[in-house]
Scaffold this active site. Sequence first.
Site, PDB file in Angstrom:
ATOM      1  N   CYS A 114     -10.254  22.598  17.228  1.00 14.48           N
ATOM      2  CA  CYS A 114     -10.240  22.989  18.630  1.00 14.48           C
ATOM      3  C   CYS A 114      -9.799  21.879  19.554  1.00 14.48           C
ATOM      4  O   CYS A 114     -10.562  21.440  20.425  1.00 14.48           O
ATOM      5  CB  CYS A 114     -11.607  23.521  19.018  1.00 14.48           C
ATOM      6  SG  CYS A 114     -11.901  25.044  18.126  1.00 14.48           S
TER       7      CYS A 114
ATOM      8  N   TYR B 130      -0.629   8.948  15.281  1.00 13.71           N
ATOM      9  CA  TYR B 130       0.567   8.120  15.498  1.00 13.71           C
ATOM     10  C   TYR B 130       1.795   8.951  15.858  1.00 13.71           C
ATOM     11  O   TYR B 130       2.908   8.428  15.858  1.00 13.71           O
ATOM     12  CB  TYR B 130       0.908   7.324  14.233  1.00 13.71           C
ATOM     13  CG  TYR B 130      -0.268   6.675  13.535  1.00 13.71           C
ATOM     14  CD1 TYR B 130      -0.968   5.629  14.134  1.00 13.71           C
ATOM     15  CD2 TYR B 130      -0.665   7.097  12.272  1.00 13.71           C
ATOM     16  CE1 TYR B 130      -2.037   5.039  13.488  1.00 13.71           C
ATOM     17  CE2 TYR B 130      -1.732   6.509  11.615  1.00 13.71           C
ATOM     18  CZ  TYR B 130      -2.419   5.479  12.238  1.00 13.71           C
ATOM     19  OH  TYR B 130      -3.469   4.909  11.598  1.00 13.71           O
TER      20      TYR B 130
ATOM     21  N   GLY C 163       0.840  -1.193   0.000  1.00 10.61           N
ATOM     22  CA  GLY C 163       0.000   0.000   0.000  1.00 10.61           C
ATOM     23  C   GLY C 163       0.874   1.242   0.000  1.00 10.61           C
ATOM     24  O   GLY C 163       1.133   1.865  -1.018  1.00 10.61           O
ATOM     25  N   ARG C 164       1.408   1.558   1.192  1.00 10.17           N
ATOM     26  CA  ARG C 164       2.161   2.789   1.396  1.00 10.17           C
ATOM     27  C   ARG C 164       3.333   2.956   0.418  1.00 10.17           C
ATOM     28  O   ARG C 164       3.584   4.043  -0.081  1.00 10.17           O
ATOM     29  CB  ARG C 164       2.705   2.789   2.831  1.00 10.17           C
ATOM     30  CG  ARG C 164       3.297   4.096   3.246  1.00 10.17           C
ATOM     31  CD  ARG C 164       3.963   3.982   4.633  1.00 10.17           C
ATOM     32  NE  ARG C 164       3.254   3.212   5.597  1.00 10.17           N
ATOM     33  CZ  ARG C 164       2.496   3.713   6.587  1.00 10.17           C
ATOM     34  NH1 ARG C 164       2.394   5.018   6.736  1.00 10.17           N
ATOM     35  NH2 ARG C 164       1.903   2.917   7.435  1.00 10.17           N
TER      36      ARG C 164
ATOM     37  N   TYR D  56      -2.736   6.741   3.356  1.00  8.50           N
ATOM     38  CA  TYR D  56      -3.375   6.958   4.649  1.00  8.50           C
ATOM     39  C   TYR D  56      -3.542   8.458   4.928  1.00  8.50           C
ATOM     40  O   TYR D  56      -3.363   8.920   6.048  1.00  8.50           O
ATOM     41  CB  TYR D  56      -2.582   6.250   5.767  1.00  8.50           C
ATOM     42  CG  TYR D  56      -2.343   4.790   5.452  1.00  8.50           C
ATOM     43  CD1 TYR D  56      -3.403   3.890   5.423  1.00  8.50           C
ATOM     44  CD2 TYR D  56      -1.079   4.305   5.103  1.00  8.50           C
ATOM     45  CE1 TYR D  56      -3.211   2.559   5.092  1.00  8.50           C
ATOM     46  CE2 TYR D  56      -0.877   2.971   4.770  1.00  8.50           C
ATOM     47  CZ  TYR D  56      -1.947   2.111   4.763  1.00  8.50           C
ATOM     48  OH  TYR D  56      -1.756   0.795   4.425  1.00  8.50           O
TER      49      TYR D  56
HETATM   50  N1  LLP Z   1      -2.378  -6.002   3.957  1.00 10.24           N
HETATM   51  C1  LLP Z   1      -3.048  -5.931   5.117  1.00 10.24           C
HETATM   52  C2  LLP Z   1      -3.783  -7.114   5.576  1.00 10.24           C
HETATM   53  C3  LLP Z   1      -3.034  -4.747   5.869  1.00 10.24           C
HETATM   54  O1  LLP Z   1      -3.683  -4.687   7.022  1.00 10.24           O
HETATM   55  C4  LLP Z   1      -2.314  -3.618   5.396  1.00 10.24           C
HETATM   56  C5  LLP Z   1      -2.289  -2.366   6.144  1.00 10.24           C
HETATM   57  C6  LLP Z   1      -1.647  -3.735   4.160  1.00 10.24           C
HETATM   58  C7  LLP Z   1      -1.696  -4.941   3.478  1.00 10.24           C
HETATM   59  C8  LLP Z   1      -0.878  -2.598   3.553  1.00 10.24           C
HETATM   60  O2  LLP Z   1       0.198  -2.251   4.335  1.00 10.24           O
HETATM   61  P1  LLP Z   1       1.270  -1.193   3.806  1.00 10.24           P
HETATM   62  O3  LLP Z   1       2.006  -1.822   2.633  1.00 10.24           O
HETATM   63  O4  LLP Z   1       0.561   0.028   3.408  1.00 10.24           O
HETATM   64  O5  LLP Z   1       2.166  -0.979   4.967  1.00 10.24           O
HETATM   65  N2  LLP Z   1      -3.153   4.104   8.915  1.00 10.24           N
HETATM   66  C9  LLP Z   1      -1.807   3.658   9.209  1.00 10.24           C
HETATM   67  C10 LLP Z   1      -1.454   2.398   8.443  1.00 10.24           C
HETATM   68  C11 LLP Z   1      -2.388   1.251   8.666  1.00 10.24           C
HETATM   69  C12 LLP Z   1      -2.040   0.021   7.899  1.00 10.24           C
HETATM   70  C13 LLP Z   1      -3.114  -1.002   8.003  1.00 10.24           C
HETATM   71  N3  LLP Z   1      -2.892  -2.205   7.261  1.00 10.24           N
HETATM   72  C14 LLP Z   1      -0.832   4.787   8.945  1.00 10.24           C
HETATM   73  O6  LLP Z   1      -1.260   5.869   8.549  1.00 10.24           O
HETATM   74  O7  LLP Z   1       0.371   4.636   9.154  1.00 10.24           O
END
Ligand code: LLP
Length: 420
Positions: A344, A319, A277-278, A373
């Site tokens: 606020c 975070y 994702g990220r 995100y």
């Molecule tokens: N697969 C599963 C089952 C997940 O739960 C997640 C992310 C991903 C893939 C993707 O992960 P990535 O490659 O993006 O690290 N809101 C938080 C991040 C939450 C991630 C949740 N799960 C933030 O802003 O840092």
Amino acid sequence: MNYFEYRDGVLHAEDLPLSAIAEQVGTPVYVYSRATLERHAQVFKAALAHLPHAHIAFAIKANPNLAVLKVMQREGFGADVVSGGELARALLAGMPGEDIVFSGVGKMPREMVQGLDAGIGQFNIESEEEGVELAAIAAARGQRAACALRVNPDVDAGTHDKISTGKAENKFGVPYDRTGEIYARLARLEGLEMRGLAVHIGSQLQSLDPLETAFTKMGDLLGQLRAAGQSVTHMDLGGGLGVPYRAGEVFPTPEEYGAMVGRVTKDWDTRLMFEPGRVITGNAGVLLTEVIRVKRSSNGPPFVVVDAAMNDLARPAMYGAWHDFDAVQPNGSRMVANIVGPICETGDTFAMGRDIDALEAGDLAVFRTAGAYGATMASSYNSRGFVAEVMVDGDQFAVVADRILPAQITDAERVPEWLL
Ligand code: LLP
């Protein structure tokens, strides 16, 4: 590597000055770069190209905007979804059902039906209970749901507690030691076709070591399942690769990740699946904001009050996350400031005592690395509505999500007659 760079002293997205977007769309606004999204997708694909049949499912939760999903679909990515809403988005973006993986601990019966209707490629089952429910629903429809069992490997990902998912006390997956028994039970159910295992230990990982530990443990399980006579054809290794949020930070590259995966999985003889994702969208987006005013403080740095707030970009408040903050047109001077939004509560703070470009009222600035995100975690707290999103392509841009005004939100609310 991204395409947000200064040209002639003005920060550009690809070939477009960000000031042009602010002028036409207003602020705050999320700005995505198509070329950056494509580059990240291609680098990730290339890093896994040596693996047999790697299937890449973009984790939609990172950035569910339909235009972003369309870029992913054109790059051949499928989707990792965690809700009926995300599933519908993947389909709207033209992703084939078979390329969609459905994760999450709380899939509801209607979402399971939605997945079966769409003919999705795989459900990642997170508990024995969920597997039994899905089996009953699929069997009643004369279907067999293709499934992987998500395992909790009890590995510390070394990331923020709120985004760590692979420790025994986290809610995700089945306990490592019970995997064989649960897999065997689910494999006997008529409505399921158990085809493999899945793992995802957390997000924003700074090191490959915990991933390697987790994947090695998954390899051991794979051997045990096969020795017990189970069929395992798919292994889903999740997402989690971190990205630099501060200029100069160094993170493992997709190439290093791909090489590590190749080493650990060389004898697996399964299809490999990934859920990034990220790493794909993080540095492909910025949140463009305008300084409302600079407020002097009696006993510390001034407050730079910007028109973006914690409801638009929640990561710093949630975070304690760092986002680099740069002026769109730096004048060469610097200042030390607290960067805050208009909401606020004190939590609406993006940075304290930060050394930044000198700014005054009316100046534009960006929070970088806001493509993952970011918009997706927005709320309308303080009745601020939702920020617009824009995608840049060369020297043009399109609004890919309209700004949702507070009045559009109150339009959906009703005062019951008995209160009038
Ligand atoms: N697969 C599963 C089952 C997940 O739960 C997640 C992310 C991903 C893939 C993707 O992960 P990535 O490659 O993006 O690290 N809101 C938080 C991040 C939450 C991630 C949740 N799960 C933030 O802003 O840092």
